[in-house]
Structure formats: C-alpha cells, structure tokens
Scaffold this active site. Structure first.
Site, short mmCIF file in Angstrom:
data_model
loop_
_atom_site.label_atom_id
_atom_site.label_comp_id
_atom_site.label_asym_id
_atom_site.label_seq_id
_atom_site.Cartn_x
_atom_site.Cartn_y
_atom_site.Cartn_z
N ASP A 83 41.26 47.52 33.67
CA ASP A 83 41.65 47.85 35.06
C ASP A 83 43.05 47.29 35.36
O ASP A 83 43.70 47.71 36.32
CB ASP A 83 40.63 47.36 36.09
CG ASP A 83 40.14 45.94 35.86
OD1 ASP A 83 40.21 45.45 34.72
OD2 ASP A 83 39.66 45.32 36.83
N ASP B 261 41.93 38.13 38.42
CA ASP B 261 40.62 38.41 39.03
C ASP B 261 40.19 37.33 40.04
O ASP B 261 39.38 37.60 40.93
CB ASP B 261 39.54 38.51 37.96
CG ASP B 261 39.49 39.88 37.28
OD1 ASP B 261 40.10 40.83 37.81
OD2 ASP B 261 38.85 39.99 36.23
N TYR C 14 31.95 40.01 44.84
CA TYR C 14 32.79 39.98 43.64
C TYR C 14 32.49 38.72 42.83
O TYR C 14 32.34 38.78 41.61
CB TYR C 14 34.28 40.02 44.04
CG TYR C 14 35.18 40.22 42.85
CD1 TYR C 14 35.50 41.49 42.41
CD2 TYR C 14 35.67 39.13 42.14
CE1 TYR C 14 36.30 41.67 41.29
CE2 TYR C 14 36.45 39.30 41.03
CZ TYR C 14 36.77 40.58 40.62
OH TYR C 14 37.55 40.76 39.51
N GLU D 168 41.69 43.03 30.59
CA GLU D 168 40.69 44.06 30.94
C GLU D 168 41.42 45.30 31.45
O GLU D 168 42.44 45.21 32.12
CB GLU D 168 39.68 43.52 31.97
CG GLU D 168 38.47 44.43 32.05
CD GLU D 168 37.25 43.81 32.74
OE1 GLU D 168 37.37 42.72 33.35
OE2 GLU D 168 36.17 44.44 32.67
N HIS E 154 42.73 42.24 42.74
CA HIS E 154 41.87 43.19 43.48
C HIS E 154 41.81 42.75 44.94
O HIS E 154 41.61 41.57 45.22
CB HIS E 154 40.43 43.16 42.96
CG HIS E 154 40.26 43.61 41.55
ND1 HIS E 154 40.42 44.91 41.15
CD2 HIS E 154 39.93 42.91 40.43
CE1 HIS E 154 40.18 45.00 39.84
NE2 HIS E 154 39.88 43.80 39.39
N HIS F 239 38.69 35.75 34.10
CA HIS F 239 37.38 36.29 33.88
C HIS F 239 37.05 36.45 32.40
O HIS F 239 35.88 36.56 32.01
CB HIS F 239 37.34 37.64 34.62
CG HIS F 239 36.24 38.56 34.33
ND1 HIS F 239 36.38 39.91 34.27
CD2 HIS F 239 34.92 38.32 34.08
CE1 HIS F 239 35.24 40.49 34.00
NE2 HIS F 239 34.34 39.55 33.89
N HIS G 41 31.77 49.23 36.28
CA HIS G 41 30.86 48.91 35.17
C HIS G 41 29.51 48.33 35.64
O HIS G 41 29.09 47.25 35.27
CB HIS G 41 31.52 48.09 34.07
CG HIS G 41 32.14 46.77 34.40
ND1 HIS G 41 31.53 45.80 35.15
CD2 HIS G 41 33.32 46.23 34.04
CE1 HIS G 41 32.29 44.73 35.23
NE2 HIS G 41 33.40 44.98 34.58
N HIS H 52 45.77 39.46 32.32
CA HIS H 52 44.36 39.70 31.97
C HIS H 52 44.29 41.05 31.26
O HIS H 52 44.83 42.05 31.76
CB HIS H 52 43.53 39.69 33.26
CG HIS H 52 42.07 39.93 33.09
ND1 HIS H 52 41.40 39.74 31.90
CD2 HIS H 52 41.12 40.34 33.99
CE1 HIS H 52 40.12 40.03 32.08
NE2 HIS H 52 39.93 40.39 33.33
FE1 FEO Z 1 38.27 41.28 34.67
FE2 FEO Z 1 39.72 43.10 37.24
O1 FEO Z 1 39.21 42.70 35.47
#
Ligand code: FEO
Length: 406
Positions: free
Chosen positions: A89, A170, A198, A87, A231, A151, A31, A85
C-alpha cells in the site's frame, strides 16, 4: 518547467512539506479488515535542496500521486525517495516511479532494502539507512529510526528537523478517507473508533515493540510539530499529538475494563438465544456487553471491541461435526492478533456431536483466555433451566471481571 493544471493537487502540510498521497474512497476491505470509511495512502514531498518523496501509494493510484506531485514540480525533479515501509500500500508503485522519475537515490532501512528487492526485483541499487542514520537533504536533515514490527521487520520512521515533521508510516494511522487532511478537522468520535480499529487489526500483536518505540520516541524529546502517518489524518496541534500518544499508551497496556464481548453464530436460533441470556447475566453482574452475531458482523469489529474489553465469551453450534465455520474464521483472526488479559467462557447448542466445544476451548486456551466458568452445552433447543445456566455463566464471568477491575 512550466506547470500545467492537474486533476489532483498537492496540499501543504508545513512550509516545505506537501501531502501528495491518494484517497481511496472505495476501499471496503483491507486484507480482511472491513474498512467502511475507505482509506488514504499518504505520501509527502519535501521541497528541500534535495527534493525528496517520502513513501508512495498503491500501484493503481500512481496517476493520482503523480498529478499531485506535478501540481508542484516536474516529477523528474525528485532527487530522493525514502521508503519507510515495504508493504505494497506504500510501495506498490515504486518500480514505475523509479523508471519515471529516475531519482538519484532510493533509501530504506536495511531490512527495507531486502524486502523491496524481494517484492519488486528492481535491479536498481537501493541505499540502506542504518538505525539512527541521517539523510542529508542539503538545507535540512531526515533522521531515520527503525521501528521493527511496527508494522513489518523493515519499518522505520523519520524526523525532518527544520519542519518538525515525524513521518510515522503505519504507526498512529487509521483507515479513514476524508477530504480534510488534519485530525483537528475530524469528529473526535470517528477518530477514536478508527484509531482503535487500526491498532486492534494491524498493530496489536506487536504491542511490546510499540511500548519500546514509544519510550524511545519520548526519550529523543523531538520538537514534533506534525505527526504524519501513512494512513488517515495528520496530527498538527499539541492537543492532537498528545492525544494520539496517550491513546497508544492505553492501547499498548490492554488494561481490562468492565466490558465483555459475546460472539456467536447459530443455525436455528438456539445458540443465539443462549447468547442473549449470557449477555443478560453479564449485565446483571455490572458489566457492559457487546454482542456480535458472526452472521454478518465483521471480524475486524470483533477485535476492535475486544481491545478495551476484559472478557470474551464465545458460542457456536456444531455443524457436520465441526465448529460453525464463521466462528472458526473469527477466532483464527482474533487469535493471530494476540489480545491479552482476557477471561472468558463457552456456550452453544449441538445435535449429536459436541466437537464445536472442543474447538472453542482450544481457541480460547491457545489465546490464554482464562476460563472462569464451566461451559453451557445444550442439545437442540434450550429449556428454561438451560437458559438459567446461561444467565449464571454470564453472571459468573461478569462477577469475576468486576473483581479484576477493582
Ligand atoms: Fe503495513 Fe499501511 O502497511
């Protein structure tokens, strides 16, 4: 069930915890954040009495995650899913996974339950975990702690007592696709850059929340053996766990250093020449300089460079009575990420309208960048006198920065 060979395999993290995520080698843009090194979406399977999946992966990568799970168990044996989370992903394949595995319960924070329902309109009741709430897995316990705005408002982390694993979603993550799972298997300079990148691009605007969360985490004195973000690599040595916590302390503080970032774009080379001379003035004052032409530089690299800088100097030509579009792009992006403690200045060339300078001024002042020198504005092509003013601009900003960093 007899297991069949799978094209993707689970990888052991601790005795009862396995990584079953996906490696996104192809990801180049997250994004708007340029991710040249790809990323991973980490998901974890806990082989407790209640078999539990911690987080999931991007929707398109469901087959990879399912294969990794199936290399250990039949996915239908999953009892619980814990979503840290919402989001996409990490949650994108949740509806399909719920249909397929039919877990007994799907847990999320109170805000997470709302966010997941708003994303997927599941029609399946989700179970909210209170801040500090425990999920009983039979022979072990997962304790969940809300980390709102790290996040998203729904975010939480959890600690698995028997295995000493902190599932951090995250937090402490980075976009880095690798075949090795652990931080101690990666070159340190790559970890350093990608962790900073990041933080700068994802976590920075929420630094006050991060500071509180770090203090809270330390107060709990958890016997952490592994930090497992959603991640990038996992931290499993005391040295790496200490390192990543120290890096977060430093990044939260955003203490200015003797480093300046000069960003510009140029139509016919005048603003570019001015940028080079501004950099020379900064250097002469004793400041390290990074110059980035927005004719190609990634906005995500600009904010990364700014994370450990003390000055931001911006240059734009005027085009069609407006700031040059690439400069509006990068400054809109940077402003949203709320870098702090910066001083700065403005320069650029123009033909007949000076509107770019007003736009640059508005961006920097709304970012609370303290302007410590008058802008240098040149009509068409700079003379030597104009270039000396650019040198003086850089030198003034550099001298002010050095005074701040004493
Ligand atoms: Fe806030 Fe890896 O998503």
């Amino acid at each position: 069930m007899k297991l069949t060979p799978q094209p993707f395999l689970a990888q052991q993290v601790t005795d009862k915890v396995y990584w079953v995520g996906a490696v996104d080698w192809s990801l180049q843009d997250f994004h708007g954040y340029r991710t040249e090194r790809g990323s991973t979406y980490n998901a974890f399977l806990i082989l407790a009495d209640k078999i539990t999946l911690v987080d999931t992966v991007k929707k398109a990568m469901l087959p990879e995650m399912l294969a990794r799970i199936a290399s250990l168990i039949d996915p239908a044996e999953i009892d619980y899913i814990v979503s840290h989370h919402a989001e996409m992903d990490h949650s994108g394949c949740l509806p399909e996974l719920i249909d397929l595995a039919k877990p007994e319960k799907v847990f999320a924070s109170t805000n997470g339950v709302k966010a997941l329902e708003q994303h997927f309109h599941l029609g399946t009741p989700l179970t909210a975990v209170e801040n500090g709430g425990k999920i009983d897995l039979g022979n072990m316990t997962l304790t969940c702690v809300e980390t709102r705005m790290i996040h998203w408002p729904d975010s939480m982390i959890s600690f698995l007592d028997k295995e000493g694993v902190l599932f951090a979603q995250d937090a402490f993550g980075m976009h880095l696709a690798t075949s090795e799972l652990f931080a101690d298997q990666q070159p340190r300079h790559i970890l350093q850059w990608e962790l900073e990148k990041y933080y700068a691009n994802i976590v920075l605007p929420y630094s006050t929340f991060v500071a509180k969360a770090l203090a809270g985490l330390r107060a709990l004195q958890l016997p952490i053996k592994v930090i497992a973000p959603d991640h990038g690599p996992l931290y499993r040595t005391a040295e790496d766990i200490g390192w990543v916590l120290e890096q977060y302390d430093r990044m939260v503080a955003q203490t200015p250093t003797k480093k300046a970032v000069v960003i510009f774009d140029s139509m016919w080379g005048s603003t570019e020449l001015m940028a080079r001379v501004v950099a020379e003035g900064l250097k002469h004052a004793g400041v390290s300089v990074k110059v980035l032409s927005m004719h190609g530089a990634a906005r995500s690299d600009v904010i990364t460079e700014l994370l450990n800088a003390g000055a931001l100097v911006v240059g734009s030509c005027t085009m069609n009575n407006e700031i040059f579009p690439t400069m509006a792009d990068v400054l809109t992006y940077v402003r949203g990420l709320k870098p702090a403690n910066l001083i700065g200045g403005i320069f650029g060339s123009f033909g007949w309208s000076q509107n770019a300078f007003k736009a640059l001024h508005d961006y920097l002042t709304s970012m609370k960048v303290e302007l410590v020198a008058e802008p240098v504005k040149v009509q068409f092509v700079p003379t030597k006198d104009d270039l000396m003013k650019c040198f003086a601009l850089g030198e003034t900003i550099g001298t002010a920065l050095c005074a701040r960093c004493k």
